[in-house]
Design a protein around this motif. Structure first.
Motif, PDB file in Angstrom:
ATOM      1  N   TYR A 146       0.858  -1.184   0.000  1.00  0.00           N
ATOM      2  CA  TYR A 146       0.000   0.000   0.000  1.00  0.00           C
ATOM      3  C   TYR A 146       0.893   1.232   0.000  1.00  0.00           C
ATOM      4  O   TYR A 146       1.084   1.872   1.041  1.00  0.00           O
ATOM      5  CB  TYR A 146      -0.933  -0.013   1.212  1.00  0.00           C
ATOM      6  N   PRO A 147       1.483   1.560  -1.149  1.00  0.00           N
ATOM      7  CA  PRO A 147       2.451   2.662  -1.218  1.00  0.00           C
ATOM      8  C   PRO A 147       1.879   3.969  -0.675  1.00  0.00           C
ATOM      9  O   PRO A 147       0.765   4.368  -1.020  1.00  0.00           O
ATOM     10  CB  PRO A 147       2.748   2.770  -2.720  1.00  0.00           C
ATOM     11  N   GLY A 148       2.640   4.599   0.194  1.00  0.00           N
ATOM     12  CA  GLY A 148       2.234   5.883   0.747  1.00  0.00           C
ATOM     13  C   GLY A 148       1.228   5.803   1.868  1.00  0.00           C
ATOM     14  O   GLY A 148       0.784   6.841   2.375  1.00  0.00           O
ATOM     15  N   SER A 149       0.838   4.595   2.280  1.00  0.00           N
ATOM     16  CA  SER A 149      -0.176   4.453   3.324  1.00  0.00           C
ATOM     17  C   SER A 149       0.403   3.753   4.544  1.00  0.00           C
ATOM     18  O   SER A 149       1.175   2.798   4.430  1.00  0.00           O
ATOM     19  CB  SER A 149      -1.377   3.657   2.807  1.00  0.00           C
ATOM     20  N   ASN A 150       0.025   4.231   5.719  1.00  0.00           N
ATOM     21  CA  ASN A 150       0.341   3.556   6.972  1.00  0.00           C
ATOM     22  C   ASN A 150      -0.780   2.593   7.339  1.00  0.00           C
ATOM     23  O   ASN A 150      -1.850   2.592   6.715  1.00  0.00           O
ATOM     24  CB  ASN A 150       0.506   4.585   8.099  1.00  0.00           C
TER      25      ASN A 150
END
Length: 251
Positions: A146-150
């Motif tokens: 999930y690029p860019g997501s925590n």
């Protein structure tokens, strides 16, 4: 001449004739898959994992229900590469599916969303693949990305402030499973385990007042590890709201 480690692992499996004890990263498992229908072809917000709307549209709606891979909810959120085995109809790479539900039947390991099932097909061959209903597949677990997501901790809609708190983790990357979740009790200066309610939902009656600090146990190929996140949920949490953990797994 040197061997890559993954090839050496597979070589040992053949030599000692104990493949069930050897797990190479590139190993696929053979099974069967089918699909279910929704009005938009995506997932269902009422899946057994308890993800809600996230379970409908995460990964572009390429989601599915699993049977034995569900593992009493521990398998919720896991990602798998799935590819079907009809050469003229099936794409070589297949598709990646996120587990959001529990279900089985007709000797299948996966019941995919209609959108996900269509992604198994070569261009312009989806209709022909749907005509089969059930198809032979091979699958393997792959890292969720999930690029860019925590990771987000969503306060489940069934929660009731301040007496009952239920949580579900969203956007968990990597290959690991979450096998326990604890809440910090400030008054007793100790961690207290949350109950596994169902699917990916963890709950606790009469949770501690104030900001919520959590730790969760990560289990995978590297063994087990506790991840501790302090004050990750505010004091006056609200049902249905997802809170950013400012943290992400990479294994």
């Amino acid at each position: 001449m040197g061997f890559p480690l993954s090839h050496y692992c597979c070589f040992l499996c053949v030599i000692v004739l104990l493949p069930v004890l050897c797990k190479c990263e590139d190993t696929f498992t053979y099974s069967r898959a089918t699909y279910y229908g929704t009005s938009d072809g995506l997932g269902t917000p009422t899946g057994a994992c308890g993800f809600g709307e996230y379970g409908r549209n995460v990964n572009g709606g390429n989601v599915g229900a699993v049977s034995r891979l569900y593992r009493d909810g521990t398998g919720c959120g896991a990602c798998y590469q799935v590819r079907c085995k009809i050469p003229k109809l099936c794409a070589d790479v297949g598709m990646k599916v996120v587990v959001t539900d529990h279900g089985g039947g007709d000797d299948t390991d996966f019941i995919l969303s209609r959108h996900g099932f269509s992604m198994l097909a070569r261009p312009n061959k989806a209709a022909d693949l749907f005509a089969y209903g059930v198809v032979g597949i091979e699958y393997r677990r792959v890292p969720c990305q999930y690029p860019g997501s925590n990771i987000f901790f969503k306060v489940h809609e069934n929660s009731r402030f301040p007496d009952y708190l239920a949580l579900v983790m969203l956007y968990q990357a990597g290959l690991s499973d979450i096998t326990a979740v604890d809440i910090w009790q400030e008054d007793s200066q100790a961690w207290k385990g949350m109950r596994k309610s169902y699917g990916a939902v963890w709950d606790m009656a009469n949770p501690p007042k104030g900001p919520v600090s959590l730790r969760f146990q990560v289990s995978g190929r590297r063994g087990q590890k506790w991840v501790q996140l302090m004050n990750v949920i505010p004091s006056h949490w609200k049902a249905g709201v997802a809170y950013d953990s400012k943290f992400q797994l990479d294994y």
